[in-house]
Design a protein around this motif. Structure first.
Motif, short mmCIF file in Angstrom:
data_model
loop_
_atom_site.label_atom_id
_atom_site.label_comp_id
_atom_site.label_asym_id
_atom_site.label_seq_id
_atom_site.Cartn_x
_atom_site.Cartn_y
_atom_site.Cartn_z
N ASP A 26 3.28 -16.11 10.54
CA ASP A 26 4.36 -17.04 10.36
C ASP A 26 5.18 -16.81 9.15
OD1 ASP A 26 3.50 -18.53 12.48
OD2 ASP A 26 2.26 -20.01 11.23
N ALA A 27 4.66 -16.54 8.02
CA ALA A 27 5.34 -15.95 7.02
C ALA A 27 5.85 -14.41 6.86
CB ALA A 27 4.37 -16.45 5.63
N LEU A 28 4.98 -13.77 7.18
CA LEU A 28 5.49 -12.07 7.29
C LEU A 28 6.01 -11.86 8.81
CD1 LEU A 28 2.39 -10.53 5.73
CD2 LEU A 28 4.57 -10.93 4.64
N GLY A 29 5.92 -12.79 9.82
CA GLY A 29 6.51 -12.54 11.08
C GLY A 29 6.01 -11.53 11.91
N GLY A 79 5.53 -20.78 1.93
CA GLY A 79 4.64 -21.63 1.41
C GLY A 79 3.63 -20.49 0.70
N VAL A 80 3.83 -19.16 0.57
CA VAL A 80 2.76 -18.14 0.04
C VAL A 80 3.04 -18.05 -1.52
CG1 VAL A 80 2.34 -15.81 -0.07
CG2 VAL A 80 2.98 -16.92 2.09
N THR A 81 1.97 -18.14 -2.03
CA THR A 81 1.79 -18.10 -3.67
C THR A 81 2.07 -16.76 -4.13
OG1 THR A 81 0.52 -20.00 -3.55
CG2 THR A 81 0.37 -18.59 -5.58
N ASP A 87 7.32 -6.08 -11.14
CA ASP A 87 7.05 -5.37 -12.29
C ASP A 87 7.67 -3.88 -11.87
OD1 ASP A 87 6.24 -4.42 -14.98
OD2 ASP A 87 4.28 -3.83 -14.02
N ASP A 88 8.55 -3.50 -12.99
CA ASP A 88 9.19 -2.11 -12.57
C ASP A 88 8.43 -1.12 -13.09
OD1 ASP A 88 11.58 -2.79 -11.41
OD2 ASP A 88 12.21 -3.60 -13.52
N GLN A 89 8.02 -0.23 -12.37
CA GLN A 89 7.20 0.91 -12.47
C GLN A 89 8.08 2.17 -12.14
OE1 GLN A 89 4.26 0.92 -13.47
NE2 GLN A 89 4.21 -1.32 -13.80
N ALA A 90 7.72 3.39 -12.47
CA ALA A 90 8.55 4.58 -12.14
C ALA A 90 8.74 5.01 -10.75
CB ALA A 90 7.96 5.79 -12.90
N TRP A 91 7.47 4.39 -10.09
CA TRP A 91 7.46 4.52 -8.50
C TRP A 91 8.09 3.62 -7.51
CZ3 TRP A 91 4.27 1.04 -6.80
CH2 TRP A 91 3.39 0.15 -7.87
N GLY A 92 8.48 2.38 -8.36
CA GLY A 92 8.70 1.25 -7.64
C GLY A 92 8.85 0.19 -8.41
N ARG A 93 9.13 -0.86 -7.75
CA ARG A 93 8.73 -2.32 -7.96
C ARG A 93 7.82 -3.19 -7.41
NH1 ARG A 93 13.11 -6.02 -7.36
NH2 ARG A 93 12.58 -7.10 -9.51
N VAL A 94 6.90 -3.56 -8.15
CA VAL A 94 5.80 -4.06 -7.52
C VAL A 94 5.28 -5.46 -7.69
CG1 VAL A 94 4.14 -3.21 -9.25
CG2 VAL A 94 3.17 -3.47 -6.86
N ALA A 95 4.68 -6.42 -6.94
CA ALA A 95 4.18 -7.79 -7.08
C ALA A 95 3.07 -7.92 -6.17
CB ALA A 95 5.48 -8.58 -6.72
N SER A 96 2.67 -9.05 -6.29
CA SER A 96 1.51 -9.36 -5.13
C SER A 96 1.67 -11.02 -4.98
CB SER A 96 0.17 -9.19 -6.02
OG SER A 96 0.15 -9.96 -7.05
N PHE A 97 0.92 -11.02 -3.84
CA PHE A 97 0.62 -12.53 -3.27
C PHE A 97 -0.67 -12.83 -2.97
CE2 PHE A 97 2.29 -10.35 0.44
CZ PHE A 97 1.64 -10.77 1.18
N VAL A 98 -1.22 -14.20 -2.83
CA VAL A 98 -2.43 -14.43 -2.60
C VAL A 98 -2.44 -15.05 -1.25
CG1 VAL A 98 -4.41 -15.76 -3.09
CG2 VAL A 98 -2.96 -14.61 -4.89
N LEU A 99 -3.55 -14.66 -0.40
CA LEU A 99 -3.56 -15.26 0.86
C LEU A 99 -4.48 -16.42 1.04
CD1 LEU A 99 -4.40 -11.88 3.06
CD2 LEU A 99 -2.35 -13.36 3.13
N PRO A 100 -4.35 -17.57 1.46
CA PRO A 100 -5.09 -18.72 1.43
C PRO A 100 -6.77 -18.22 1.61
CG PRO A 100 -3.61 -19.04 3.30
CD PRO A 100 -3.50 -17.50 2.88
#
Length: 117
Positions: A26-29, A79-81, A87-100
């Motif tokens: 649902d959230a990622l399709g 509804g995803v946390t 965060d900017d890194q030399a190789w890209g911008r990165v983040a993370s989310f938590v699955l239920p």
């Protein structure tokens, strides 16, 4: 040398399989098929593999996107946390989310060269 490898199958441990499947559906399709008994197998976009130094044998899952800010807004709207903001890194911008079910999934907007498909 060409191999007979035709894809990658990723397995994610979960304390709440149904809720995690809902996020992917649902959230990622992401499309899926039922391989029997409600066991969903999700289609993923093209994949890459990289090797980083270390002997701990850890494996990490990172989803890639073209616009990290837009992807995070969409996840939060569904509804995803989001656990770690961009965060900017030399190789890209990165983040993370938590699955239920408790697993943390990385998501990033790559700046590095990409292998040809």
């Amino acid at each position: 040398m060409k191999t007979a490898i035709s894809g990658v199958h990723v397995i994610i441990g979960s304390a709440d399989v149904e809720a995690d499947r809902e996020v992917f559906r649902d959230a990622l399709g992401l499309r899926s098929v039922d391989s029997g008994g409600g066991w969903l197998i999700f289609a993923l976009p093209p994949a890459e593999a990289a090797f980083h130094p270390g002997k701990d044998g850890a494996h990490h899952l990172y989803l890639m996107c073209d616009d990290l800010d837009a992807a995070l807004r969409e996840l939060e709207a569904n509804g995803v946390t989001v656990k770690h903001p961009p965060d900017d890194q030399a190789w890209g911008r990165v983040a993370s989310f938590v699955l239920p079910g408790g697993s943390e999934v990385g998501i990033y907007e790559p700046r590095h060269a990409r292998p040809p498909r």
